[in-house]
Design an enzyme around this catalytic site. Structure first.
Site, short mmCIF file in Angstrom:
data_model
loop_
_atom_site.label_atom_id
_atom_site.label_comp_id
_atom_site.label_asym_id
_atom_site.label_seq_id
_atom_site.Cartn_x
_atom_site.Cartn_y
_atom_site.Cartn_z
CB THR A 68 -0.87 0.08 1.26
OG1 THR A 68 -1.73 -1.03 1.29
CG2 THR A 68 -1.69 1.34 1.29
CE LYS A 92 -4.17 -0.97 -1.63
NZ LYS A 92 -2.77 -1.14 -1.80
N GLY A 151 -7.65 7.52 3.45
CA GLY A 151 -6.79 6.51 2.81
C GLY A 151 -6.25 5.63 3.91
CB ALA A 165 4.58 2.90 -8.91
CB CYS A 184 7.95 0.93 -3.35
SG CYS A 184 7.24 -0.18 -2.11
#
Length: 185
Positions: free
Chosen positions: A12, A44, A58, A168, A171
């Site tokens: 997440t 989320k 969130g 993105a 990670c």
């Protein structure tokens, strides 16, 4: 469930950026178990409207735990309409002291457009510096990117989207499948 049965749940990244009279909350869609992506399109980031007042939340961590916290937050907001800080503080107090709630594993970013908070099970209700908050596996990457992007002329949504794309790329527990919610400040 015990960690030995479901080890290594990850995935997440939630980022909130407040700028130019707007607050944007963006969350990626990835849920991973170890090296396997279990779902790439999880949602989320949620909009709540207790009493007709919009609040965007969130969450990072266990989904079931987060939904439990969202329900509690909604009740706190109904009890204190228009008082986001009070509702967050009451939730954090309950979360820390209640025998059942203190075992919940999640973190929340909460905003009503005017105020922005990170709420944790340790009893924290943090108002972030620089009007940027980030949580989750890629949260620190997204936070660093968003802080750097404040130097540009980008608006809140552009910063959030670009920072999430950077996270993105770095990670492995973050993807580019975003849910984005906006509120006016």
């Amino acid at each position: 469930m015990a960690d030995d049965k479901f080890p290594g749940w990850h995935g997440t990244t939630i980022l909130a950026v407040k700028r130019g009279g707007k607050v944007v909350v963006a969350g990626d869609g990835q849920v991973s178990v170890g090296q396997t992506v279990m779902k790439g399109s999880a949602r989320k980031v949620r909009r709540l409207s207790p009493g007709g007042r919009d609040v965007v939340v969130g969450f990072a961590g266990s989904t079931a735990d987060a939904f439990t916290l969202l329900e509690r937050l909604e009740k706190k907001l109904e009890a204190a309409p228009g008082r986001l800080q009070r509702a967050c503080v009451e939730l954090a107090k309950d979360w820390r002291t209640d025998k059942y709630l203190r075992n919940l594993e999640a973190m929340l970013i909460v905003t009503d457009g005017a105020q922005l908070y990170v709420v944790t099970g340790a009893g924290d209700v943090l108002e972030p510096e620089h009007d940027i908050a980030a949580i989750g596996s890629g949260g620190n990457f997204a936070l660093a990117a968003a802080r750097a992007l404040l130097e540009t002329g980008m608006d809140a949504e552009e910063i959030a989207r670009k920072a999430m794309a950077i996270a993105a790329d770095i990670c492995v527990y973050t993807n580019g499948n975003l849910t984005v919610e906006k509120l006016d400040a």
